[in-house]
Every structure is written in structure tokens, then in C-alpha cells.
Design a protein around this motif. Sequence first.
Motif, short mmCIF file in Angstrom:
data_model
loop_
_atom_site.label_atom_id
_atom_site.label_comp_id
_atom_site.label_asym_id
_atom_site.label_seq_id
_atom_site.Cartn_x
_atom_site.Cartn_y
_atom_site.Cartn_z
N THR A 97 0.86 -1.19 0.00
CA THR A 97 0.00 0.00 0.00
C THR A 97 0.89 1.24 0.00
O THR A 97 1.82 1.34 0.79
N GLU B 216 -9.37 1.65 -6.14
CA GLU B 216 -7.96 1.25 -6.01
C GLU B 216 -7.24 1.38 -7.35
O GLU B 216 -7.78 1.00 -8.40
N GLU C 126 -0.23 -0.60 -4.50
CA GLU C 126 -1.66 -0.29 -4.53
C GLU C 126 -1.91 1.02 -3.80
O GLU C 126 -1.31 1.28 -2.76
N GLY C 127 -2.76 1.86 -4.37
CA GLY C 127 -3.14 3.12 -3.72
C GLY C 127 -4.60 3.40 -3.97
O GLY C 127 -5.28 2.65 -4.66
N THR C 128 -5.09 4.51 -3.43
CA THR C 128 -6.50 4.87 -3.62
C THR C 128 -6.58 6.15 -4.43
O THR C 128 -5.89 7.12 -4.13
#
Length: 353
Positions: free
Chosen positions: A6, A36, A79-81
Motif C-alpha cells: 500500500t 484502487e 496499490e493506492g487509492t
Amino acid sequence: MRYPKTKDLQEIWDRAEAHLKKGLPFVLYRKPDEKEIFGVFQSNSALHHSKDFTEKGFIFAPFDSENNVILIQPDEVWEGTVRAENLQATPAISLDESGKEAHIDLVRSGIKEIEKGRLQKVVLSRKIEVPISKSPIKIFKTLLNTYPTAFGYLFHHPKVGTWCGATPETLMKVKDKKLLTMSLAATLPYVANEKPNWGSKEIEEQQMVSEYIGDKLAHTMERLEIDDAESVKAGNLWHLRSEVRGNMLPNLKVSEVIRALHPTPAVCGIPTDEAARFIQANENYQRTFYTGFLGELNLKGQGELSLFVNLRCMQLDNDKAFVFVGGGITEASDPESEWVETQNKSKTMLGIL
């Protein structure tokens, strides 16, 4: 399995920017209706291929060759938002009419071939060149904001090129031997507060695609269900779509299902082999990765795939972008209307630029 790390969104943008500068392969992508964003980063510039779809990573496959499926190795998966940003209103797009005669002639040739009885449907396309001043990352950010319901991606490999797109079409998803795909065809422009009014040409075209997918998959599935067609909005366009679900036979290889489905009638025609030959002989340019497919390969577990058809896409090359647009031609097609349809479709990517 290598779980995604993350990361803060800015770190993901910075890493992609650094990979672009160093000429290292990577892909950023966001699945339809999700928040995501994933980054798959390869640590060297080697060109890898998927031989049989059992490898792990992200694949990028061309329209016409199953031996040339590019694989980005998942040396790191982040992974990020994504946060939705307020968009400025898209300025009115002035569409270029150059290429009109050539495309209308191409459509006429397609209709003649259908009248001879060799084809039921053929998908014919063209390539538009436009100057750009935005960076690939900036283009990708705009695309994510503009098309939240599409599969949005930015792909780069120094030996292949840089591609970006927002596709409305799933090729296939597989998990625990359960297959999900779709039959997608027909196009109308979106008009605010109006329901699409489908004509018999569009309804028949979509029905043709559903039946063809059913026939192609019948021998690979224990059970197969095809839903009725429904209208779905993709950007500034409407399409007709049917969900298709099935349980794969126990010993079936994923590669056999991919072979049965690609190229779909939505990007090639019916029958597929005849249509592909006509396209190669008449389109006057090489599609390369346009109308190919791309997506996750065994990243979350062996036998788990999430693949999308490479539509509504563009190739980025320094200060130029190449935008690709096409449409399904049947006996009922009108060449002038088909030109207008490609013009409407071109707004999807031209509006991003």
C-alpha cells in the motif's frame, strides 16, 4: 503470492514517472467502478512474453498474434487509492473530417463482402493522429477522472511503446474455474435525460455477438448462461451488453478459453477468421495492440485472471497521440452513419487530450 504494497498515491505517480524516464516497463490500472489503483513495476527493461497464460504478471496482447503476448513481470506491485478530482468542463471538440472518403469506401467494401455471403459482420477501424503537450501521467489522471466505470490503464514498455485507455469491455474474468464475460455491441450517442432508442440493426448486431460467443464457449463449459441485452453507458456513448457466465470444464486450460473468445465479434467480426483476413487486407494500417487485450494474470492466485479488450485507447509517442476508432458493419449499415459513429467514438479519447 506477492501482496501489493500500500502506497500513497503521489508515490505511485512518482515511481511511474521515474520508470518512464529510465525506460523501464510498468503498468498502472484501475478496474471499473473501483477506487484502487495498482502499479506493476518491472525492475529491468527485458521483453518477456506469456507462452501459455500460466505466468504471473500483467499481460498486453496484440489483436492478431497469440505468440506475441507481452508480460510485465511483477517485481513490485503497489496499490493506492484514487481520489476523484473536480474536472474542468471539457471544451467542445472540433472534429477533423479528413479521412472521411477513405473510411466510407472501406465500409462500402465491407458491406459488399457481406452481400457476397462471406461475412455476417466485420469491424472496420481507422487511426487518427493528434499533437499533444500533456505528459502520459497527466493524460492518465484525466482519463481516470473522466471514465470511472471503465477499465483505465497506462502501459509502458521501452521495446513496445506507451499506451493508455479506458475500455468498457471485459474479455473474461476467471476465478475458481468460474468464467464471466460479456457480449457488447451497438453504439448510440448519449443524450442527457434520454433513453437510447435502439433500431433493428443494433439489436440484431448485439444478438449476433451473443449467439456467436455462446457457440464458441459451448464446448468449454459445464454450464453457460447468457443474460438479455441491456443498455449501458460508457462515457458519452450507449452500448448494448449481455452478461455471460459459465463454469469451466475441470481440465480446461485458460489458454483454450482465451483462444475461443479472442478476437471477439465486437472487435473483429463473424466468422472471425474471414473477418480478420478482410481487416488485414483492407484497413491500410496495422492495429498492433488496438483491439487486443490486457490485464492481470495470476497476480492474486493461480488461475485467476481479469482481462479487458483494448478499446477506447491511444498510443502515445512523444508529442503525438494515435487514437483508434471503429464500428461493426452489417448488411444494414449505412456508410455515412458509420463515419459519424467513429467521429462520436473519437471524442472519448480526444476529450482527454
